[in-house]
Design a protein around this motif. Structure first.
Motif, mmCIF file in Angstrom:
data_model
loop_
_atom_site.group_PDB
_atom_site.id
_atom_site.type_symbol
_atom_site.label_atom_id
_atom_site.label_comp_id
_atom_site.label_asym_id
_atom_site.label_seq_id
_atom_site.Cartn_x
_atom_site.Cartn_y
_atom_site.Cartn_z
ATOM 1 N N TYR A 38 1.001 -1.121 0.007
ATOM 2 C CA TYR A 38 0.023 0.125 0.113
ATOM 3 C C TYR A 38 0.936 1.172 0.074
ATOM 4 N N ALA A 39 2.150 1.156 0.805
ATOM 5 C CA ALA A 39 3.033 2.344 0.728
ATOM 6 C C ALA A 39 3.769 2.318 -0.707
ATOM 7 N N MET A 40 3.568 1.583 -1.411
ATOM 8 C CA MET A 40 4.468 1.524 -2.528
ATOM 9 C C MET A 40 4.726 2.778 -3.348
ATOM 10 N N PRO A 41 3.621 3.571 -3.841
ATOM 11 C CA PRO A 41 3.684 4.608 -4.283
ATOM 12 C C PRO A 41 4.745 5.805 -3.309
ATOM 13 N N GLY A 42 4.663 5.872 -2.100
ATOM 14 C CA GLY A 42 5.520 6.625 -1.433
ATOM 15 C C GLY A 42 6.750 6.261 -1.332
ATOM 16 N N ILE A 43 7.259 4.873 -1.326
ATOM 17 C CA ILE A 43 8.589 4.363 -1.574
ATOM 18 C C ILE A 43 9.201 4.756 -2.689
ATOM 19 N N MET A 44 8.191 4.639 -3.894
ATOM 20 C CA MET A 44 8.744 4.901 -4.945
ATOM 21 C C MET A 44 9.453 6.404 -5.056
ATOM 22 N N THR A 45 8.817 7.329 -4.204
ATOM 23 C CA THR A 45 9.390 8.788 -4.145
ATOM 24 C C THR A 45 11.000 8.679 -3.889
ATOM 25 N N ALA A 46 11.295 7.868 -2.950
ATOM 26 C CA ALA A 46 12.914 7.411 -2.507
ATOM 27 C C ALA A 46 13.501 7.312 -3.683
ATOM 28 N N VAL A 47 12.889 6.062 -4.407
ATOM 29 C CA VAL A 47 13.478 5.373 -5.600
ATOM 30 C C VAL A 47 13.960 6.525 -6.695
#
Ligand code: NA
Ligand code: NA
Lengths: 165, 316, 426
Positions: free
Chosen positions: C216-225
């Motif tokens: 569920y947090a993947m879009p947020g994690i992608m910010t860092a990526v």
């Protein structure tokens, strides 16, 4: 007094809106710079200077609002240790100092604008003086907002710093 | 000022061992000797007082007495100063020195007076060439599509675009990392700057295009100049002129040293056989920046001087 | 004499309760008057100090962080991190140290790191029962770790200012171990304080729950990526990445989570310009103040003093450390590097200190200056984002200062911490 408050409230709302617009425009410009260089293979040459000019404008204007809203960081340790009457005196004195520095920013910031009006910002084509124009404007507003705070204090109310919204 | 005695403040963005800083120190030594210590110079080196554009403004305000700057920030103030920066104008360093030591150079120095500055002398800034992370540049086609960092200057943007590369204006402080990470493919500068900025670590192909030989310039603020006695003005002007050959000796040595260190560091330096292929593309650049009759006259004089000697081609 | 005017005026104005930015401007004005420098220069320096490309990372990361918080993206991220660190007391403090180290490492800017981490993590830590002062202390001190871990534009400035071409790649390698050491000690301090204050612990929710939360947090994690990947692959510079982070957060908040409406967006905009104006006014005013110090050659006077006092290497390094800590308290990092490197590096080299090693000492020292009053821009960002007074943050920051000082002493007197890694790549 009441009229002044209406005017300054209106002015500071307008200033924050303008400053916000500046931040959004800056975001768009710097993103466009990346897009231009990486996708279009053609770097916009104006973007860096445009964003920097916007930054001077929006920081100085929003900083003037900060005087009215009292959001600038300050050290209150001495003031907190004093009795209420002395505190009021200190706040008035501090506001007078801020107003005086605002007046200096109006006057010498104005001189800065005048003396660099003939200089060109490379790759933007605008006058350098235009980039500095936010300073005297903010200086004038700081004088107005500091004056209002002093009036409020003299009128017996506490122009207490507002928490940032 | 007690009986006209004064320590003149001077700013320089180059480090304290750099030839321009040494030259202004030398000028200060001469001044001190000849006035019995009444006039001296203190150089704030290494950009400690700010970037060139900023300290230049401060100089016009009278906040600093002297300033050693590149021509780039001056072109935003006075169009005459663009002339020595025109790409492929000078055929050689000797040609550049000859032109700027004479009436042409004096005319450019004098053009600063209406802007609150007195031009004292020119210092060398070497020959600027392209360097990049990909390949040796032999023809303009080799530059095609490369992202080349330029200073924030319309002239350099226009020039690099005319050569077919993507001109990327960028603050000098970001260049090293941008080269390492591939945000840009190259930049352009003289050998000593290429070396001291460590850009050669990331971009090892240095191609001797020698496209710009723009000098640096030493100016005095008009506010300070007007406070000097006529005799002191002559002295300041004279000692500034005498510091120029001193500076050039140091400069030539520095270029030699940097070149040796670059070669030892594995940099691949190449000569360009057909310079005309590059200079032929400069017509639109010249047309855009050389517009007034006065500019055209000086450019023609410089070209006439160069016809006798040199190797670089000039658009006709 | 004029130095006294500058210092006394600043202290008086600060004690009077004049805002820091105005106190800096006021004392600079007094000093310029005494030095007979036209006052127009004060405001030119201020404007130039604001108008610096790399400083754009401040408004952008503050903006992006605020958007992440308001749109709930940050909440999702913290849920994941919180699950991992749940068993540790003050787990979120450790999350903060780790995230700030990573972020600071990539962005290279302590103030960008404090802006980004502060505006996302501080509100969330508060919601979970952590005190504001603790959240600020952890955020601002961890932010300076990134100065040591490459890439670091301050090291590039140092290399240029050294005048002897100190290798940038050597400096980058040399910073890694000291950076990890600082992060470890700060993590320890965060854990100890959390234990003493009895901050909540959780239970590990199990791998399935963690997996679901992560999805569920993947879009947020992608910010860092996206930020890290974009910088490392050369698509954009660290400064530019901050603007990209804003655009990405708006897209994710509005289109993926659909939690970012116009009202929240406008709130984020107006709040971000306020925090930015507050911080950048101080930085601009500090630039004018720093000009006065530079023109009076305060750093050179200090170096003279050091060389007359002693030539014992240990003492020289001790005095340089104290001097830099003092200067770092009043001036900002990049101008200080430019001014002090040519003066102090020869002094240090005279007593046998390696220039790469000295660069790391300098980064750490000046970094600490960013989190100490009266002028510490990173500390100010943290306090501003958390809406608390500087005094309130500083009152309890002591354990974190101790962690940084221990790091500083170890880095200063154990050269191998800095030099072993670059030595291995020779
Ligand atoms: Na870093
Ligand atoms: Na500090």
């Amino acid at each position: 007094m009441k009229n002044l408050a209406i005017i300054t409230q209106w002015a500071s709302n307008l200033l924050i809106a303008l400053a916000g617009l500046g931040l959004v425009a800056m975001t768009a410009i710097v993103s466009w710079q990346v897009f231009g260089r990486f996708i279009l293979n053609s770097s916009p040459s104006w973007s860096e200077q445009a964003a920097l000019t916007l930054m001077i404008w929006f920081v100085t204007l929003a900083a003037a609002v900060g005087v009215r809203e009292g959001f600038h960081i300050r050290i209150t340790a001495v003031e907190d240790a004093l009795p209420p009457t002395a505190r009021r005196g200190m706040r008035i004195l501090a506001d007078l100092v801020v107003g005086a520095i605002g007046a200096a920013m109006l006057y010498w910031g104005g001189e800065l604008v005048a003396r660099t009006w003939g200089h060109v910002i490379p790759s933007l084509g605008l006058s350098r003086g235009f980039a500095y124009l936010g300073l005297p404007l903010a200086g004038g507003l700081i004088v107005l907002f500091a004056f209002e705070r002093v009036l409020v204090e003299l009128g017996g109310k506490n122009a207490a710093d507002k928490e940032m919204a | 000022d007690r009986e006209g005695s004064r320590v003149l403040t001077s700013s320089d963005t180059h480090p304290s061992d750099y030839p321009t800083v040494q030259a202004v120190n030398e000028m200060g030594r001469l001044l001190e000797t000849r006035t019995g210590g009444r006039l001296r110079i203190h150089v704030y080196a290494g950009g400690q007082l700010g970037a060139e554009r900023d300290t230049l403004e401060i100089t016009t305000f009278g906040g600093l007495d002297m300033n050693r700057v590149n021509l780039a920030p001056l072109t935003a103030i006075e169009p005459m100063t663009v002339i020595p920066s025109l790409p492929f104008l000078f055929r050689s360093t000797a040609h550049m020195r000859q032109a700027l030591d004479g009436p042409v150079g004096q005319a450019i120095l004098d053009s600063l007076r209406p802007h609150g500055m007195v031009g004292l002398c020119f210092y060398d800034s070497g020959e600027r060439s392209f360097y990049n992370t990909k390949r040796p540049i032999q023809t303009p086609a080799d530059l095609k599509g490369l992202k080349i960092r330029v200073q924030n200057s319309d002239l350099f943007v226009t020039m690099v675009k005319a050569l077919g590369a993507d001109a990327t204006p960028m603050d000098v402080g970001e260049v090293y990392q941008a080269l390492v990470q591939g945000v840009i493919d190259g930049a352009e500068n003289n050998q000593p700057s290429y070396f001291t900025g460590r850009h050669f670590e990331a971009a090892p192909f240095y191609s001797l295009s020698r496209h710009v030989m723009a000098p640096e310039i030493l100016v005095m603020s008009m506010a300070r100049w007007e406070k000097l006695s006529p005799a002191d003005r002559d002295l300041v002007q004279q000692t500034a002129r005498e510091s120029v050959p001193f500076m050039r000796t140091l400069w030539d040595k520095r270029v030699e040293d940097a070149t040796a260190k670059l070669l030892a560091g594995g940099v691949k330096v190449n000569e360009i056989a057909d310079i005309a292929a590059f200079s032929d593309l400069m017509r639109p650049v010249w047309d855009r920046f050389v517009t007034s009759p006065e500019q055209k006259r000086l450019v023609a004089e410089i070209q006439a001087m160069g016809d006798s000697a040199g190797t670089q081609g000039v658009p006709g | 004499m004029e130095i006294a005017i500058l210092g006394i005026a600043l202290i008086l104005l600060l004690m009077l309760g004049v805002p820091v930015a105005f106190a800096l401007l006021g004392s600079a004005i007094a000093c310029f008057l005494a030095l007979d420098i036209p006052l127009v220069v004060v405001f030119q320096r201020m404007a130039s100090g604001i108008s610096v490309f790399s400083l754009m990372a401040i408004p952008f990361f503050i903006f992006a962080g605020d958007l992440m918080y308001r749109s709930g993206i940050a909440e999702q991220l913290v849920r994941v991190a919180g699950a991992v660190f749940a068993p540790a007391r003050g787990g979120l403090g450790l999350v903060n140290v780790g995230a700030s180290t990573l972020f600071g490492a990539v962005s290279g800017s302590a103030i960008a790191s404090a802006s980004a981490m502060g505006s996302t993590l501080i509100p969330l830590m508060r919601e979970r029962g952590y005190d504001s002062d603790y959240a600020v202390n952890v955020t601002v001190t961890a932010a300076i770790v990134g100065l040591l871990i490459p890439p670091s534009h301050n090291m590039i400035i140092y290399s240029a200012a050294s005048g002897i071409g100190v290798s940038i790649s050597d400096l980058f390698l040399a910073g890694v171990v000291p950076g990890l050491l600082a992060a470890t000690l700060l993590g320890l301090a965060a854990w100890l304080v959390a234990r003493r204050r009895n901050y909540p612990t959780g239970t590990f929710p199990g791998f399935r729950a963690l997996f679901n939360a992560a999805i569920y947090a993947m879009p947020g994690i992608m910010t860092a990526v996206i930020i890290m990947g974009g910088i490392l692959s050369g698509i954009f510079t660290p400064t530019e990445s901050s603007a990209i982070a804003v655009v990405y957060t708006i897209l994710v908040g509005a289109l993926v989570y659909r939690s970012l409406g116009l009202t929240k967006f406008l709130e984020a905009v107006t709040q971000s310009v306020r925090v930015t104006a507050m911080v950048l006014m101080i930085i601009g005013a500090a630039t004018a103040f720093g000009y006065a110090l530079a023109i009076m050659e305060a750093p050179a006077q200090l170096a003279n003093l050091i060389t007359t006092l002693t030539d014992n290497p240990i003492l020289v390094l001790l005095i340089i450390n104290i001097a830099l800590l003092l200067l770092g308290t009043f001036m900002d990092m990049s101008p200080l590097i430019v001014i002090t490197t040519p003066i102090l590096l020869p002094v240090a080299m005279q007593v046998g200190v390696d220039p790469v090693h000295f660069g790391i000492i300098m980064m750490l020292n000046l970094g600490i200056g960013l989190v100490t009053p009266p002028v510490g821009s990173v500390l100010f960002v943290g306090a501003a984002v958390a809406k608390i007074k500087i005094e309130q943050a500083v009152k309890t920051i002591f354990p974190f200062y101790v962690a940084l000082l221990i790091t500083l002493l170890l880095v200063t007197y154990v050269p191998a911490l800095s030099l072993a890694l670059p030595g291995m790549f020779k």
